[in-house]
Scaffold this motif. Structure first.
Motif, PDB file in Angstrom:
ATOM      1  N   GLU A   1      33.745  -5.757   9.281  1.00  0.00           N
ATOM      2  CA  GLU A   1      32.584  -5.030   9.780  1.00  0.00           C
ATOM      3  C   GLU A   1      32.530  -5.178  11.294  1.00  0.00           C
ATOM      4  OE1 GLU A   1      29.713  -6.950   7.346  1.00  0.00           O
ATOM      5  OE2 GLU A   1      29.511  -8.678   8.652  1.00  0.00           O
ATOM      6  N   MET A   2      31.821  -4.242  11.924  1.00  0.00           N
ATOM      7  CA  MET A   2      31.639  -4.324  13.373  1.00  0.00           C
ATOM      8  C   MET A   2      30.146  -4.421  13.668  1.00  0.00           C
ATOM      9  SD  MET A   2      32.455  -0.417  14.596  1.00  0.00           S
ATOM     10  CE  MET A   2      34.102  -0.460  13.969  1.00  0.00           C
ATOM     11  N   TYR A   3      29.815  -4.835  14.887  1.00  0.00           N
ATOM     12  CA  TYR A   3      28.432  -5.102  15.276  1.00  0.00           C
ATOM     13  C   TYR A   3      28.120  -4.401  16.600  1.00  0.00           C
ATOM     14  CZ  TYR A   3      29.171  -8.893  11.966  1.00  0.00           C
ATOM     15  OH  TYR A   3      29.478  -9.623  10.840  1.00  0.00           O
ATOM     16  N   PRO A   4      26.909  -3.849  16.745  1.00  0.00           N
ATOM     17  CA  PRO A   4      26.525  -3.254  18.026  1.00  0.00           C
ATOM     18  C   PRO A   4      26.567  -4.268  19.171  1.00  0.00           C
ATOM     19  CG  PRO A   4      24.990  -2.577  16.308  1.00  0.00           C
ATOM     20  CD  PRO A   4      25.878  -3.637  15.717  1.00  0.00           C
ATOM     21  N   GLN A   5      26.394  -5.549  18.867  1.00  0.00           N
ATOM     22  CA  GLN A   5      26.424  -6.603  19.897  1.00  0.00           C
ATOM     23  C   GLN A   5      27.763  -6.638  20.629  1.00  0.00           C
ATOM     24  OE1 GLN A   5      24.768  -6.775  17.107  1.00  0.00           O
ATOM     25  NE2 GLN A   5      22.794  -7.643  17.617  1.00  0.00           N
ATOM     26  N   TRP A   6      28.830  -6.243  19.972  1.00  0.00           N
ATOM     27  CA  TRP A   6      30.140  -6.245  20.626  1.00  0.00           C
ATOM     28  C   TRP A   6      30.171  -5.284  21.804  1.00  0.00           C
ATOM     29  CZ3 TRP A   6      33.893  -5.979  15.831  1.00  0.00           C
ATOM     30  CH2 TRP A   6      33.788  -7.163  15.114  1.00  0.00           C
ATOM     31  N   TRP A   7      29.317  -4.265  21.791  1.00  0.00           N
ATOM     32  CA  TRP A   7      29.236  -3.299  22.893  1.00  0.00           C
ATOM     33  C   TRP A   7      28.032  -3.587  23.791  1.00  0.00           C
ATOM     34  CZ3 TRP A   7      31.537  -2.076  18.314  1.00  0.00           C
ATOM     35  CH2 TRP A   7      32.771  -1.442  18.376  1.00  0.00           C
ATOM     36  N   GLY A   8      27.322  -4.689  23.548  1.00  0.00           N
ATOM     37  CA  GLY A   8      26.238  -5.087  24.448  1.00  0.00           C
ATOM     38  C   GLY A   8      24.827  -5.014  23.899  1.00  0.00           C
ATOM     39  N   ALA A   9      24.629  -4.643  22.644  1.00  0.00           N
ATOM     40  CA  ALA A   9      23.279  -4.595  22.073  1.00  0.00           C
ATOM     41  C   ALA A   9      22.663  -5.993  22.052  1.00  0.00           C
ATOM     42  CB  ALA A   9      23.306  -4.016  20.657  1.00  0.00           C
ATOM     43  N   LYS A  10      21.360  -6.064  22.308  1.00  0.00           N
ATOM     44  CA  LYS A  10      20.657  -7.350  22.351  1.00  0.00           C
ATOM     45  C   LYS A  10      19.700  -7.521  21.171  1.00  0.00           C
ATOM     46  CE  LYS A  10      22.369  -8.474  26.404  1.00  0.00           C
ATOM     47  NZ  LYS A  10      23.534  -9.324  26.431  1.00  0.00           N
TER      48      LYS A  10
ATOM     49  N   VAL B   1      31.781  -7.963  23.957  1.00  0.00           N
ATOM     50  CA  VAL B   1      33.230  -8.117  24.028  1.00  0.00           C
ATOM     51  C   VAL B   1      33.854  -6.902  24.718  1.00  0.00           C
ATOM     52  CG1 VAL B   1      35.340  -8.361  22.651  1.00  0.00           C
ATOM     53  CG2 VAL B   1      33.252  -9.523  21.931  1.00  0.00           C
ATOM     54  N   PHE B   2      33.248  -5.725  24.502  1.00  0.00           N
ATOM     55  CA  PHE B   2      33.785  -4.474  25.045  1.00  0.00           C
ATOM     56  C   PHE B   2      32.816  -3.918  26.090  1.00  0.00           C
ATOM     57  CE2 PHE B   2      34.869  -4.597  20.419  1.00  0.00           C
ATOM     58  CZ  PHE B   2      36.181  -4.992  20.580  1.00  0.00           C
ATOM     59  N   THR B   3      33.267  -3.863  27.342  1.00  0.00           N
ATOM     60  CA  THR B   3      32.421  -3.381  28.434  1.00  0.00           C
ATOM     61  C   THR B   3      32.971  -2.065  28.973  1.00  0.00           C
ATOM     62  OG1 THR B   3      31.900  -5.662  29.038  1.00  0.00           O
ATOM     63  CG2 THR B   3      31.453  -3.979  30.694  1.00  0.00           C
ATOM     64  N   GLY B   4      32.109  -1.051  29.022  1.00  0.00           N
ATOM     65  CA  GLY B   4      32.500   0.240  29.565  1.00  0.00           C
ATOM     66  C   GLY B   4      33.263   1.122  28.597  1.00  0.00           C
ATOM     67  N   PHE B   5      33.412   0.685  27.360  1.00  0.00           N
ATOM     68  CA  PHE B   5      34.144   1.462  26.365  1.00  0.00           C
ATOM     69  C   PHE B   5      33.216   2.379  25.592  1.00  0.00           C
ATOM     70  CE2 PHE B   5      36.885  -2.216  26.870  1.00  0.00           C
ATOM     71  CZ  PHE B   5      38.162  -1.681  26.793  1.00  0.00           C
ATOM     72  N   THR B   6      33.722   3.536  25.221  1.00  0.00           N
ATOM     73  CA  THR B   6      33.067   4.335  24.196  1.00  0.00           C
ATOM     74  C   THR B   6      33.740   3.952  22.881  1.00  0.00           C
ATOM     75  OG1 THR B   6      34.643   6.163  24.364  1.00  0.00           O
ATOM     76  CG2 THR B   6      32.701   6.247  25.806  1.00  0.00           C
ATOM     77  N   SER B   7      33.199   4.410  21.801  1.00  0.00           N
ATOM     78  CA  SER B   7      33.743   4.035  20.499  1.00  0.00           C
ATOM     79  C   SER B   7      35.174   4.501  20.300  1.00  0.00           C
ATOM     80  CB  SER B   7      32.875   4.605  19.391  1.00  0.00           C
ATOM     81  OG  SER B   7      32.804   6.003  19.549  1.00  0.00           O
ATOM     82  N   GLU B   8      35.516   5.657  20.852  1.00  0.00           N
ATOM     83  CA  GLU B   8      36.863   6.171  20.656  1.00  0.00           C
ATOM     84  C   GLU B   8      37.895   5.411  21.489  1.00  0.00           C
ATOM     85  OE1 GLU B   8      34.238   8.279  21.224  1.00  0.00           O
ATOM     86  OE2 GLU B   8      34.079   9.177  19.236  1.00  0.00           O
ATOM     87  N   ASP B   9      37.438   4.562  22.388  1.00  0.00           N
ATOM     88  CA  ASP B   9      38.348   3.788  23.235  1.00  0.00           C
ATOM     89  C   ASP B   9      38.725   2.445  22.625  1.00  0.00           C
ATOM     90  OD1 ASP B   9      38.141   5.796  25.143  1.00  0.00           O
ATOM     91  OD2 ASP B   9      36.456   4.823  26.132  1.00  0.00           O
ATOM     92  N   VAL B  10      38.024   2.032  21.571  1.00  0.00           N
ATOM     93  CA  VAL B  10      38.347   0.792  20.858  1.00  0.00           C
ATOM     94  C   VAL B  10      38.613   1.178  19.409  1.00  0.00           C
ATOM     95  CG1 VAL B  10      37.581  -1.494  20.156  1.00  0.00           C
ATOM     96  CG2 VAL B  10      36.839  -0.571  22.353  1.00  0.00           C
ATOM     97  N   LEU B  11      39.847   0.993  18.995  1.00  0.00           N
ATOM     98  CA  LEU B  11      40.247   1.374  17.638  1.00  0.00           C
ATOM     99  C   LEU B  11      40.658   0.127  16.859  1.00  0.00           C
ATOM    100  CD1 LEU B  11      42.421   4.440  18.685  1.00  0.00           C
ATOM    101  CD2 LEU B  11      40.063   4.476  17.831  1.00  0.00           C
ATOM    102  N   PHE B  12      40.199   0.047  15.632  1.00  0.00           N
ATOM    103  CA  PHE B  12      40.523  -1.088  14.769  1.00  0.00           C
ATOM    104  C   PHE B  12      41.474  -0.637  13.673  1.00  0.00           C
ATOM    105  CE2 PHE B  12      36.429  -2.152  16.606  1.00  0.00           C
ATOM    106  CZ  PHE B  12      36.623  -3.465  17.000  1.00  0.00           C
ATOM    107  N   GLY B  13      42.568  -1.372  13.499  1.00  0.00           N
ATOM    108  CA  GLY B  13      43.526  -1.062  12.448  1.00  0.00           C
ATOM    109  C   GLY B  13      42.996  -1.468  11.083  1.00  0.00           C
TER     110      GLY B  13
END
Length: 200
Positions: A131-140, A113-125
């Motif tokens: 919960e969050m998943y590594p797959q959202w940043w591209g983990a397979k 879902v998030f391409t090219g982002f580091t963790s500090e660039d996507v913030l959740f309120g």
């Protein structure tokens, strides 16, 4: 009552598909436009708006779900306030130093879902996700792909947003994992996996 409703649905279906009655108020299947799906659902489809920000505002103001099926490259710092669902193929690409803040409830599957982002660039309120998943940043987790960058982003995001990171079943290849955010804070660590028998 169920038979009556089913019968009425069947009659309506036959009426629309065969266009039995000709007249100025008759609707045929060929008259149903693809845009009807985009603009007339119980949600706000982002494709119906010129910008992601306009779609978010419309969804939030209407109290409807913001439905995202395409990828957006951020052109400014962006805050999503509406409840949001991202389908496979939809998502967000980082440009420059822009950030994405998700304050409304957020839902998506186990895909990028998030391409090219580091963790500090996507913030959740607060309460936007459980919960969050590594797959959202591209983990397979396929024992082929190097998942280091995706894992690091998810684990740093966990610390920054103080939200649990769940690791689904799979074999993840990691060369290095850094837990903590850019300021070195690692006070919040909550990692859960599918089980010792399922996650490597």
């Amino acid at each position: 009552m169920r038979k009556l409703v089913a019968g009425l649905c069947l009659c309506l279906s036959l009426f629309i598909s065969s266009n039995i009655f000709a007249g100025p108020n008759t609707i045929s299947v060929s008259q149903i436009k693809a845009t009807d799906i985009i603009t007339k659902g119980p949600w706000i489809d982002s494709r119906a708006y010129t910008t992601l920000e306009a779609a978010n505002t419309a969804a939030y103001d209407a109290g409807k779900l913001l439905y995202i099926t395409k990828n957006y490259t951020l052109i400014a710092n962006t805050i999503l306030t509406a409840a949001t669902r991202v389908e496979k193929g939809g998502g967000f690409t980082k440009a420059s130093t822009y950030t994405l803040t998700i304050n409304g409830p957020f839902d998506t599957g186990l895909y990028t879902v998030f391409t090219g982002f580091t963790s500090e660039d996507v913030l959740f309120g607060i309460n936007s996700i459980k919960e969050m998943y590594p797959q959202w940043w591209g983990a397979k987790g396929d024992n082929i792909t190097n998942d280091t960058v995706a894992f690091s982003a998810a684990l740093k995001g966990m610390v920054t947003s103080k939200i649990k990171c769940f690791i689904p079943k799979g074999t993840y290849l990691l060369s290095q994992v850094i837990i903590g955010n850019a300021s070195g804070d690692s006070a919040y660590i909550y990692i859960e996996g599918a089980g010792i028998e399922n996650t490597v």
